[in-house]
Each structure stands twice: as structure tokens, then as C-alpha cells.
Design a protein around this motif. Structure first.
Motif, short mmCIF file in Angstrom:
data_model
loop_
_atom_site.label_atom_id
_atom_site.label_comp_id
_atom_site.label_asym_id
_atom_site.label_seq_id
_atom_site.Cartn_x
_atom_site.Cartn_y
_atom_site.Cartn_z
N ALA A 11 42.55 3.89 -1.93
CA ALA A 11 41.73 2.80 -2.47
C ALA A 11 42.24 2.42 -3.85
CB ALA A 11 40.28 3.24 -2.54
N THR A 12 41.76 1.29 -4.32
CA THR A 12 41.99 0.88 -5.71
C THR A 12 40.63 0.57 -6.32
OG1 THR A 12 42.30 -1.43 -5.11
CG2 THR A 12 44.28 -0.07 -5.28
N ALA A 13 40.56 0.74 -7.63
CA ALA A 13 39.34 0.43 -8.36
C ALA A 13 39.71 -0.33 -9.62
CB ALA A 13 38.58 1.71 -8.72
N VAL A 14 38.88 -1.29 -9.97
CA VAL A 14 39.02 -2.02 -11.23
C VAL A 14 37.68 -1.93 -11.93
CG1 VAL A 14 39.46 -4.25 -12.31
CG2 VAL A 14 40.70 -3.61 -10.23
N GLN A 15 37.72 -1.50 -13.18
CA GLN A 15 36.51 -1.41 -13.99
C GLN A 15 36.88 -1.97 -15.35
OE1 GLN A 15 34.64 2.51 -14.69
NE2 GLN A 15 32.96 1.78 -13.41
N GLN A 16 36.27 -3.12 -15.69
CA GLN A 16 36.61 -3.88 -16.89
C GLN A 16 38.12 -4.15 -16.88
OE1 GLN A 16 34.54 -1.96 -20.21
NE2 GLN A 16 32.94 -3.44 -19.88
N ALA A 17 38.87 -3.71 -17.88
CA ALA A 17 40.30 -4.02 -17.96
C ALA A 17 41.18 -2.94 -17.35
CB ALA A 17 40.70 -4.25 -19.41
N SER A 18 40.58 -1.91 -16.77
CA SER A 18 41.35 -0.80 -16.21
C SER A 18 41.45 -0.92 -14.69
CB SER A 18 40.71 0.54 -16.55
OG SER A 18 40.67 0.73 -17.94
N VAL A 20 43.15 1.29 -11.17
CA VAL A 20 43.72 2.56 -10.73
C VAL A 20 43.74 2.61 -9.21
CG1 VAL A 20 41.54 3.83 -10.71
CG2 VAL A 20 43.65 5.06 -11.12
N ALA A 21 44.73 3.32 -8.68
CA ALA A 21 44.79 3.61 -7.25
C ALA A 21 44.54 5.10 -7.08
CB ALA A 21 46.16 3.24 -6.68
N TRP A 22 43.85 5.45 -5.98
CA TRP A 22 43.68 6.87 -5.69
C TRP A 22 43.72 7.08 -4.20
CZ3 TRP A 22 39.13 4.16 -5.93
CH2 TRP A 22 37.99 4.65 -5.33
N HIS A 23 44.01 8.34 -3.82
CA HIS A 23 44.23 8.64 -2.41
C HIS A 23 43.60 9.99 -2.05
CE1 HIS A 23 47.61 10.41 -4.64
NE2 HIS A 23 47.54 11.37 -3.75
N ARG A 24 43.83 10.37 -0.80
CA ARG A 24 43.26 11.60 -0.25
C ARG A 24 43.41 12.78 -1.21
NH1 ARG A 24 43.85 13.91 5.75
NH2 ARG A 24 42.95 15.94 5.33
N GLY A 25 42.30 13.48 -1.41
CA GLY A 25 42.31 14.66 -2.26
C GLY A 25 42.08 14.39 -3.73
N GLN A 26 41.86 13.13 -4.10
CA GLN A 26 41.63 12.80 -5.51
C GLN A 26 40.19 12.33 -5.70
OE1 GLN A 26 44.88 9.90 -6.12
NE2 GLN A 26 45.65 11.34 -7.65
N THR A 27 39.64 12.68 -6.86
CA THR A 27 38.29 12.27 -7.23
C THR A 27 38.37 11.32 -8.41
OG1 THR A 27 37.40 14.39 -6.48
CG2 THR A 27 36.02 13.11 -8.00
N LEU A 28 37.61 10.25 -8.32
CA LEU A 28 37.62 9.22 -9.36
C LEU A 28 36.22 9.09 -9.94
CD1 LEU A 28 39.32 6.93 -10.69
CD2 LEU A 28 38.31 5.41 -8.98
N THR A 36 32.44 -3.23 -11.55
CA THR A 36 33.41 -2.43 -10.80
C THR A 36 33.75 -3.13 -9.49
OG1 THR A 36 32.45 -0.41 -11.71
CG2 THR A 36 33.85 -0.17 -9.78
N GLN A 37 35.05 -3.20 -9.19
CA GLN A 37 35.51 -3.72 -7.91
C GLN A 37 36.26 -2.60 -7.20
OE1 GLN A 37 37.62 -7.30 -9.50
NE2 GLN A 37 36.68 -8.20 -7.67
N LEU A 38 35.93 -2.38 -5.93
CA LEU A 38 36.58 -1.36 -5.13
C LEU A 38 37.23 -2.02 -3.93
CD1 LEU A 38 33.66 1.22 -5.15
CD2 LEU A 38 35.74 1.31 -6.53
N ASP A 39 38.44 -1.57 -3.59
CA ASP A 39 39.16 -2.09 -2.42
C ASP A 39 39.66 -0.87 -1.64
OD1 ASP A 39 40.36 -3.91 -0.66
OD2 ASP A 39 42.24 -3.84 -1.79
N PHE A 40 39.20 -0.73 -0.40
CA PHE A 40 39.53 0.43 0.43
C PHE A 40 40.48 0.02 1.55
CE2 PHE A 40 34.97 0.84 -0.80
CZ PHE A 40 35.13 1.83 -1.75
N ASP A 41 41.42 0.92 1.89
CA ASP A 41 42.24 0.65 3.08
C ASP A 41 41.41 1.00 4.32
OD1 ASP A 41 42.47 3.40 3.63
OD2 ASP A 41 44.59 3.50 3.16
#
Length: 92
Positions: A11-18, A20-28, A36-41
Motif C-alpha cells: 500500500a501507499t499512504a499520504v499524510q499532509q506532505a509525506s 510512504v509505501a509499505w508492504h507485508r510485514g511492516q507496520t505504519l 490521510t489518503q490510502l491506496d491498497f493493491d
């Protein structure tokens, strides 16, 4: 305060000007009160824990022995490897 652990996909996340992408096994960690905008595969699956921000800010204030100067915010980035290892025990 929302902690999202990716258990499959990415997935990717956008929060204000930041951003980030994250994947299996990662905590955000995601800070409250920010746009906040979230985009999931298509394979994305998550396990989430919602923390009470008031309780967390009160705890931090006690540890500092002073009131916080501003609301508690986390940098928008996945946990470090060390924190990722400790997170399951902390959230159990």
C-alpha cells in the motif's frame, strides 16, 4: 492513533506532505487529525490497532513530567526492524 500492519500485499499512504509505501510485514503508524489518503493493491490485507490518543499523550506527559507542547504526531514511515520485532508483544 492507528497502527496498520500489512499482512499481505502492499500500500501507499499520504499524510499532509509525506508519502510512504509499505508492504507485508511492516507496520505504519498514522497520526490522528491529519488528512490521510490510502491506496491498497488488490492483495492488501491488514491488522490494525487503534490507540487512544488522549491516553497516549497523558502517558507521554507523565514520562516527561511536563505537559506536551503540541499534539503527539508520528513520522509517516514504517516501523524500524527493532520496533517491528517488539510490536507484537506490545500490542498483545
Amino acid at each position: 492513533m492507528l497502527m496498520m500492519t500489512c499482512v499481505d500485499g502492499s500500500a501507499t499512504a499520504v499524510q499532509q506532505a509525506s508519502s510512504v509505501a509499505w508492504h507485508r510485514g511492516q507496520t505504519l503508524p498514522q497520526s490522528p487529525g491529519l488528512s490521510t489518503q490510502l491506496d491498497f493493491d488488490a492483495r492488501f490485507a491488514q491488522m490494525s490497532v487503534r490507540l487512544d490518543i488522549e491516553r497516549l499523550e497523558t502517558l507521554c506527559s507523565r514520562w516527561l513530567n511536563a505537559p506536551l507542547d503540541a499534539p503527539l504526531r508520528f513520522e509517516l514511515r514504517p516501523f524500524s526492524a527493532e520496533l517491528e520485532t517488539a510490536w507484537p508483544q506490545a500490542s498483545a
